[in-house]
Design an enzyme around this catalytic site. Sequence first.
Site, short mmCIF file in Angstrom:
data_model
loop_
_atom_site.label_atom_id
_atom_site.label_comp_id
_atom_site.label_asym_id
_atom_site.label_seq_id
_atom_site.Cartn_x
_atom_site.Cartn_y
_atom_site.Cartn_z
N GLY A 83 0.84 -1.24 -0.06
CA GLY A 83 0.10 -0.04 -0.19
C GLY A 83 0.74 1.23 -0.01
O GLY A 83 2.10 1.20 -0.12
N GLY A 139 0.23 -5.42 0.89
CA GLY A 139 -1.02 -5.28 -0.17
C GLY A 139 -0.81 -6.28 -1.38
O GLY A 139 -2.27 -6.61 -1.86
N GLU A 162 5.62 -5.95 7.44
CA GLU A 162 5.06 -5.04 8.38
C GLU A 162 5.68 -4.60 9.69
O GLU A 162 5.84 -3.51 10.35
CB GLU A 162 3.51 -5.33 8.53
N ASP A 170 -1.44 -7.66 7.46
CA ASP A 170 -2.94 -7.55 7.29
C ASP A 170 -3.24 -8.06 6.02
O ASP A 170 -2.69 -9.06 5.45
CB ASP A 170 -3.28 -6.11 7.37
#
Length: 371
Positions: A83, A139, A162, A170
């Site tokens: 992202g 992402g 992350e 996520d």
Amino acid sequence: MRHIVPGSPSAEFIVTGMSEAEVLFEVRDGLGLITLNRPRAINALTHSMCSAITAALRDWAVDPAIRTVAIVGAGERGLCAGGDIVAIHRDAKAVTEGGPAPLDTPSAAFWRDEYLLNDLIGGYPKPYVAIMDGIVMGGGVGVSAHGSHRVVTERSQIGMPETGIGFVPDVGGTYLLARTPGELGTHVALTTARMGAGDAIFAGFADTFVPSADLPALLDALRTLPADEAIARFAAPAPDSELAAQRGWIDTCYAADTVEEIVEALRAADAPEATKAAEDLLSKSPIAVKATLRALRGARELPTLAAALAVELRMTVTALSTHDLVEGIRAQVIDKDRAPRWSPATLAEVTPAQVEAYFAPLGAGELGSAV
């Protein structure tokens, strides 16, 4: 947006309102092709890209002219690097400086729609072929590894980075990582280790190896052949998995109940790779690795991808209010000094209450709720 003419042999449209057509959609005979089109940013996802992909997938799901969907990345560097973390840094900085509530930020709105897209891909009614060539991070995993047909190449580098920026896995990453053989997912999550093609297949993030030189021919075959048949035509033996060869110490060391015990076991293991893993883990955000371990253990008991995504939204929204997310992105992306100053600075200083805060319900802000 210019619409496809149903049944046309070759048609394409782009999403307007986004700079330089950040995502392209094309119909080639029976193939609906999605191209992430931000090659300078390794096709990092924006909110508008996710919204456009969701709309196209919903249309194509009920279009009888489209038999298969495929997703690729523009350029030579990879499918998708994740992202837009610079935008996330901006929101997190505003929150920690007394600005908006985390749920009221653009990042929270983006994650909500991104996770709904991930779930849509996970249950898509038609073959969804993800070409996981090159870099596939964060992402990028969310728009590929939940698909029905996941293709890797000799250039694939797949991971969830992350914890290195004070964040948590996520996009359904906890669901995937919790279901790898043994403790491979725990190792990948806590150390941010990258997986090559063989590793990704062994870990359940991918299905089939296809040499990168054959990708254009594969995409062409997907126009007229069923997905299984087209992919089988170009499939080749995958490289050996390096992680599979290290299952012994990985499964033993990461089976511990706490991060501190994992570090102790890694340091005591008779393997140089384990020693390096301990060093890598200890360089990450202490609170992020503790929250991540808690999430992975919990995800093993969750029945669906949607359930894991709901927990992940709680975690990511909470992360917006933490020092470590701001500091991690600053150190890795903004200033690039690679010297984050974490707070709490050590694993021992992280309290159970701080970890539990990541899992607090969001009330009306829960994934799937109307907000």
